[in-house]
Scaffold this active site. Structure first.
Site, PDB file in Angstrom:
ATOM      1  N   HIS A  95       0.728  -1.085   0.102  1.00  0.00           N
ATOM      2  CA  HIS A  95       0.353   0.521  -0.349  1.00  0.00           C
ATOM      3  C   HIS A  95       0.981   1.088  -0.298  1.00  0.00           C
ATOM      4  O   HIS A  95       2.020   1.332   0.048  1.00  0.00           O
ATOM      5  CB  HIS A  95      -0.553   0.217   0.864  1.00  0.00           C
ATOM      6  N   ASP A  97       0.102   4.740   1.807  1.00  0.00           N
ATOM      7  CA  ASP A  97      -0.202   5.667   3.190  1.00  0.00           C
ATOM      8  C   ASP A  97      -1.290   6.664   3.087  1.00  0.00           C
ATOM      9  O   ASP A  97      -1.028   7.279   2.147  1.00  0.00           O
ATOM     10  CB  ASP A  97       0.806   6.466   4.001  1.00  0.00           C
ATOM     11  N   HIS A 238       4.715   0.271   0.448  1.00  0.00           N
ATOM     12  CA  HIS A 238       5.391  -0.382   1.157  1.00  0.00           C
ATOM     13  C   HIS A 238       4.128  -1.897   2.242  1.00  0.00           C
ATOM     14  O   HIS A 238       3.242  -1.753   1.813  1.00  0.00           O
ATOM     15  CB  HIS A 238       5.496   0.130   2.284  1.00  0.00           C
ATOM     16  N   ARG A 253       5.815   6.704  13.675  1.00  0.00           N
ATOM     17  CA  ARG A 253       5.178   7.609  11.953  1.00  0.00           C
ATOM     18  C   ARG A 253       4.967   8.626  12.363  1.00  0.00           C
ATOM     19  O   ARG A 253       4.298   8.964  13.042  1.00  0.00           O
ATOM     20  CB  ARG A 253       4.788   5.850  11.136  1.00  0.00           C
TER      21      ARG A 253
HETATM   22  C1  SIN Z   1       3.329   0.562   7.524  1.00  0.00           C
HETATM   23  O1  SIN Z   1       2.347   0.496   6.695  1.00  0.00           O
HETATM   24  O2  SIN Z   1       3.463   1.905   7.434  1.00  0.00           O
HETATM   25  C2  SIN Z   1       4.111  -0.064   8.647  1.00  0.00           C
HETATM   26  C3  SIN Z   1       5.007  -0.978   7.561  1.00  0.00           C
HETATM   27  C4  SIN Z   1       5.685  -1.560   8.501  1.00  0.00           C
HETATM   28  O3  SIN Z   1       5.069  -2.379  10.342  1.00  0.00           O
HETATM   29  O4  SIN Z   1       6.897  -2.402   8.574  1.00  0.00           O
END
Ligand code: SIN
Length: 261
Positions: A95, A97, A238, A253
């Site tokens: 996906h 974000d 990612h 994040r």
């Molecule tokens: C995410 O989707 O931002 C997190 C990815 C992860 O948990 O490695």
């Protein structure tokens, strides 16, 4: 310490060493990191365990405007920052974000606080390479399509209306800084192509989604505590790898929009 940037894989990913982000970096260093991000799409800045949440927020704010998550509960005292724990069905799906926003954030900054002894890597895949691998006929067809994106049910439970977390985006975007074309549909948030039913959309979307999984388009990041990853949310997708066997994992994040998006 000298800034060192080392490419990690053919399509995306670079490791950055020689930085201490507990003090503000110069404009020159910031420009070098920005250029590295445009070239490598995801950069991992090693050795930043001493960064405080304030340092991470201040560093991210040097790049653009911080965009708090629309519905995930922030870390207490830090409305700009969310906690990412164990991989889950959502984060284990390729996906970008907030793609259900009309202007999704351009950049994400993820700092590893606690990592498991094994497992829990994060994978990235180049949306440029996906577009460039397609035949010219399909590329031209995709340029004429749009896709409907929608946020998760959690958004509703946090009081947002459906309109707050849904939008239609072109299936092919031109990156506002590099000018390169890329494919912009993802399995987490796209429900169907605009004007097509979900059933009609599924074969084409499924074919496209499979392309992000091609190993030669990916970079797989094996975390160390203190790694700060920055990725270009406009150019890569990612996903987490769900093989931690329940060991603790805690990453922080912050997401940022840029005026060019
Ligand atoms: C995410 O989707 O931002 C997190 C990815 C992860 O948990 O490695």
């Amino acid at each position: 310490m000298a800034l060192h940037i080392e490419k990690q894989a053919g399509a995306c990913g670079a490791l950055v060493t020689g930085l201490d982000l507990t003090t503000p970096v110069s404009d020159e260093v910031l420009a070098a990191l920005h250029a590295a991000l445009l070239e490598h799409l995801v950069i991992a800045i090693r050795g930043q365990a001493a960064m405080t949440p304030e340092d991470q927020i201040a560093f991210a704010a040097r790049w653009g405007t911080i965009e708090p998550h629309p519905y995930v509960e922030p870390i207490e005292g830090y409305p700009e920052m969310i906690r990412i724990y164990d991989p889950n069905p959502l984060t284990e799906t390729w996906h970008t974000d907030f793609s259900y926003n009309p202007t999704p954030p351009a950049l994400s900054f993820l700092l590893a606080r606690v990592i498991p002894a094994y497992g829990g890597d994060t994978m990235f895949s180049s949306s440029y390479r996906v577009f460039e691998s397609l035949g010219p006929g399909l590329q031209e067809c995709l340029r004429g399509l749009r896709a409907y994106h929608e946020g998760t049910p959690l958004a509703r439970s946090k009081g947002l209306s459906p309109e707050d977390v849904q939008c239609v985006h072109p299936v092919v975007n031109r990156h506002p800084e590099t000018g390169r074309e890329l494919v912009n549909v993802n399995a987490c948030y796209v429900k169907h192509l605009d004007g097509w039913t979900a059933e009609e959309s599924a074969p084409l979307l499924t074919y496209l989604y499979e392309q992000w999984g091609r190993p030669e388009f990916t970079y797989r990041h094996h975390w160390q505590v203190g790694d700060l990853l920055i990725w270009d949310n406009r150019a890569v997708q990612h996903r987490a790898v769900g093989d931690t066997d329940g060991q603790p994992r805690d990453l922080h994040r912050v997401t940022v929009s840029l005026p060019t998006v």
